[in-house]
Design a protein around this motif. Structure first.
Motif, mmCIF file in Angstrom:
data_model
loop_
_atom_site.group_PDB
_atom_site.id
_atom_site.type_symbol
_atom_site.label_atom_id
_atom_site.label_comp_id
_atom_site.label_asym_id
_atom_site.label_seq_id
_atom_site.Cartn_x
_atom_site.Cartn_y
_atom_site.Cartn_z
ATOM 1 N N ASN A 28 -40.990 -89.951 74.052
ATOM 2 C CA ASN A 28 -41.639 -90.279 75.314
ATOM 3 C C ASN A 28 -42.722 -89.224 75.569
ATOM 4 O O ASN A 28 -42.612 -88.092 75.075
ATOM 5 C CB ASN A 28 -40.630 -90.278 76.461
ATOM 6 C CG ASN A 28 -39.694 -91.465 76.379
ATOM 7 O OD1 ASN A 28 -40.095 -92.543 75.952
ATOM 8 N ND2 ASN A 28 -38.446 -91.262 76.793
ATOM 9 N N PRO A 29 -43.731 -89.543 76.332
ATOM 10 C CA PRO A 29 -44.781 -88.557 76.595
ATOM 11 C C PRO A 29 -44.215 -87.276 77.190
ATOM 12 O O PRO A 29 -43.364 -87.301 78.077
ATOM 13 C CB PRO A 29 -45.692 -89.262 77.602
ATOM 14 C CG PRO A 29 -45.442 -90.711 77.385
ATOM 15 C CD PRO A 29 -44.018 -90.822 76.963
ATOM 16 N N LEU A 30 -44.664 -86.144 76.666
ATOM 17 C CA LEU A 30 -44.291 -84.798 77.109
ATOM 18 C C LEU A 30 -42.806 -84.465 76.923
ATOM 19 O O LEU A 30 -42.289 -83.535 77.533
ATOM 20 C CB LEU A 30 -44.706 -84.575 78.564
ATOM 21 C CG LEU A 30 -46.188 -84.818 78.859
ATOM 22 C CD1 LEU A 30 -46.465 -84.641 80.341
ATOM 23 C CD2 LEU A 30 -47.080 -83.925 78.033
ATOM 24 N N ALA A 31 -42.116 -85.203 76.054
ATOM 25 C CA ALA A 31 -40.708 -84.902 75.767
ATOM 26 C C ALA A 31 -40.629 -83.710 74.815
ATOM 27 O O ALA A 31 -41.549 -83.425 74.058
ATOM 28 C CB ALA A 31 -40.033 -86.121 75.138
ATOM 29 N N ARG A 32 -39.509 -82.987 74.868
ATOM 30 C CA ARG A 32 -39.300 -81.861 73.949
ATOM 31 C C ARG A 32 -39.048 -82.406 72.546
ATOM 32 O O ARG A 32 -38.533 -83.501 72.369
ATOM 33 C CB ARG A 32 -38.117 -81.017 74.398
ATOM 34 C CG ARG A 32 -38.388 -80.345 75.744
ATOM 35 C CD ARG A 32 -37.501 -79.153 76.025
ATOM 36 N NE ARG A 32 -37.347 -78.164 74.987
ATOM 37 C CZ ARG A 32 -38.252 -77.202 74.684
ATOM 38 N NH1 ARG A 32 -39.387 -77.163 75.328
ATOM 39 N NH2 ARG A 32 -38.001 -76.312 73.761
ATOM 40 N N SER A 33 -39.415 -81.610 71.557
ATOM 41 C CA SER A 33 -39.257 -82.030 70.177
ATOM 42 C C SER A 33 -38.783 -80.857 69.335
ATOM 43 O O SER A 33 -39.237 -79.734 69.508
ATOM 44 C CB SER A 33 -40.600 -82.530 69.631
ATOM 45 O OG SER A 33 -40.545 -82.671 68.241
ATOM 46 N N THR A 34 -37.876 -81.140 68.425
ATOM 47 C CA THR A 34 -37.448 -80.099 67.488
ATOM 48 C C THR A 34 -38.245 -80.184 66.194
ATOM 49 O O THR A 34 -38.104 -79.332 65.322
ATOM 50 C CB THR A 34 -35.948 -80.268 67.171
ATOM 51 O OG1 THR A 34 -35.741 -81.584 66.655
ATOM 52 C CG2 THR A 34 -35.109 -80.056 68.424
ATOM 53 N N GLN A 35 -39.100 -81.197 66.095
ATOM 54 C CA GLN A 35 -39.875 -81.404 64.871
ATOM 55 C C GLN A 35 -41.006 -80.390 64.727
ATOM 56 O O GLN A 35 -41.358 -80.001 63.622
ATOM 57 C CB GLN A 35 -40.447 -82.817 64.859
ATOM 58 C CG GLN A 35 -41.208 -83.141 63.597
ATOM 59 C CD GLN A 35 -41.649 -84.594 63.565
ATOM 60 O OE1 GLN A 35 -41.334 -85.364 64.452
ATOM 61 N NE2 GLN A 35 -42.358 -84.951 62.521
ATOM 62 N N PHE A 36 -41.572 -79.919 65.841
ATOM 63 C CA PHE A 36 -42.705 -79.000 65.800
ATOM 64 C C PHE A 36 -42.284 -77.631 66.313
ATOM 65 O O PHE A 36 -41.413 -77.501 67.174
ATOM 66 C CB PHE A 36 -43.859 -79.540 66.648
ATOM 67 C CG PHE A 36 -44.343 -80.888 66.185
ATOM 68 C CD1 PHE A 36 -45.089 -81.020 65.021
ATOM 69 C CD2 PHE A 36 -44.043 -82.032 66.910
ATOM 70 C CE1 PHE A 36 -45.533 -82.257 64.593
ATOM 71 C CE2 PHE A 36 -44.484 -83.269 66.495
ATOM 72 C CZ PHE A 36 -45.227 -83.385 65.330
ATOM 73 N N ALA A 37 -42.922 -76.597 65.807
ATOM 74 C CA ALA A 37 -42.551 -75.222 66.127
ATOM 75 C C ALA A 37 -42.721 -74.899 67.612
ATOM 76 O O ALA A 37 -41.960 -74.099 68.161
ATOM 77 C CB ALA A 37 -43.385 -74.255 65.293
ATOM 78 N N ASP A 38 -43.701 -75.500 68.263
ATOM 79 C CA ASP A 38 -43.920 -75.194 69.677
ATOM 80 C C ASP A 38 -42.995 -75.981 70.608
ATOM 81 O O ASP A 38 -43.029 -75.798 71.820
ATOM 82 C CB ASP A 38 -45.383 -75.429 70.071
ATOM 83 C CG ASP A 38 -45.829 -76.871 69.904
ATOM 84 O OD1 ASP A 38 -45.015 -77.727 69.513
ATOM 85 O OD2 ASP A 38 -47.025 -77.134 70.154
ATOM 86 N N GLY A 39 -42.153 -76.845 70.059
ATOM 87 C CA GLY A 39 -41.184 -77.587 70.846
ATOM 88 C C GLY A 39 -41.754 -78.740 71.653
ATOM 89 O O GLY A 39 -41.062 -79.335 72.455
ATOM 90 N N MET A 40 -43.021 -79.054 71.438
ATOM 91 C CA MET A 40 -43.663 -80.135 72.196
ATOM 92 C C MET A 40 -43.845 -81.356 71.303
ATOM 93 O O MET A 40 -44.168 -81.233 70.131
ATOM 94 C CB MET A 40 -45.020 -79.676 72.718
ATOM 95 C CG MET A 40 -44.928 -78.541 73.718
ATOM 96 S SD MET A 40 -46.514 -77.834 74.185
ATOM 97 C CE MET A 40 -47.453 -79.260 74.603
ATOM 98 N N SER A 41 -43.666 -82.541 71.885
ATOM 99 C CA SER A 41 -43.890 -83.765 71.104
ATOM 100 C C SER A 41 -45.356 -84.188 71.175
ATOM 101 O O SER A 41 -45.864 -84.810 70.252
ATOM 102 C CB SER A 41 -43.007 -84.897 71.622
ATOM 103 O OG SER A 41 -43.364 -85.225 72.947
ATOM 104 N N ALA A 42 -46.054 -83.849 72.278
ATOM 105 C CA ALA A 42 -47.465 -84.214 72.428
ATOM 106 C C ALA A 42 -48.320 -83.270 71.583
ATOM 107 O O ALA A 42 -48.137 -82.058 71.620
ATOM 108 C CB ALA A 42 -47.866 -84.140 73.895
ATOM 109 N N ARG A 43 -49.228 -83.821 70.834
ATOM 110 C CA ARG A 43 -50.092 -83.024 69.961
ATOM 111 C C ARG A 43 -51.522 -83.063 70.493
ATOM 112 O O ARG A 43 -51.969 -84.066 71.067
ATOM 113 C CB ARG A 43 -50.099 -83.573 68.525
ATOM 114 C CG ARG A 43 -48.749 -83.857 67.900
ATOM 115 C CD ARG A 43 -47.684 -82.784 67.984
ATOM 116 N NE ARG A 43 -48.085 -81.466 67.586
ATOM 117 C CZ ARG A 43 -47.515 -80.362 68.050
ATOM 118 N NH1 ARG A 43 -46.545 -80.433 68.925
ATOM 119 N NH2 ARG A 43 -47.912 -79.195 67.648
ATOM 120 N N THR A 44 -52.251 -81.981 70.301
ATOM 121 C CA THR A 44 -53.658 -81.969 70.708
ATOM 122 C C THR A 44 -54.466 -82.801 69.723
ATOM 123 O O THR A 44 -54.130 -82.860 68.531
ATOM 124 C CB THR A 44 -54.223 -80.534 70.750
ATOM 125 O OG1 THR A 44 -54.009 -79.933 69.475
ATOM 126 C CG2 THR A 44 -53.545 -79.708 71.815
#
Length: 179
Positions: A28-44
């Protein structure tokens, strides 16, 4: 013969029931993610990404419209709305925003800007420059060109010689100068 006619709609119905695309994992938009090092699911966005509403038409290097009084009046109207708060009504860089303490933009009457190509002003209006933010989302391309035409009229009016005026206006100026 009846069996193949019933079989075709049944096969189409079964094929349409597969939900793999609808049920795939997503964030979901702005959800936390364990996939990326910064913990964010939204990417620039990647560098060079173009916005969906970006104007991708080629920008001409020279003024693309005939300069008419109607165009100059439109340019003056748009200039007064978008440009004069900083650049001043005469383009000297002493607008109301500057009088309130903000940094002064350059005067349009400097030799550098008087000799700049029309495209320079169009690009600055579109993309911004220095402290000036872009106006591409606020001013449509035809109005940007109208503003450029008006800026040129401001520049010309400051340095036009009296000999360039029609004779009836020259005579009127001579009468007023002798008063």
């Amino acid at each position: 013969m009846r069996a193949p006619t019933l079989l075709l709609p049944l096969l189409l119905l079964i094929a349409g029931c597969k939900q793999d695309m609808a049920d795939q994992p997503r964030y979901n938009p702005l959800a936390r993610s364990t996939q990326f090092a910064d913990g964010m699911s939204a990417r620039t966005p990647v560098d060079g990404t173009v916005t969906r509403d970006a104007d991708l038409t080629a920008t001409p290097n020279k003024f693309p419209y005939p300069i008419t009084m109607e165009l100059l009046q439109r340019g003056q109207q748009r200039f007064d709305i978008f440009c004069s708060p900083c650049h001043g009504r005469t383009g000297d860089g002493h607008g109301m925003v500057v009088q309130r303490g903000f940094p002064a933009p350059p005067s349009y009457h400097q030799d550098v800007l008087r000799n700049a190509p029309d495209r320079h002003f169009y690009d600055v209006i579109t993309n911004g420059y220095g402290a000036m933010y872009p106006y591409a989302a606020r001013v449509p391309p035809t109005d940007r060109w109208a503003i450029v035409a008006y800026i040129r009229a401001l520049q010309y009016s400051r340095y036009a010689s009296a000999s360039a005026l029609p004779s009836d206006l020259r005579a009127k100026l001579d009468v007023e100068a002798t008063r």
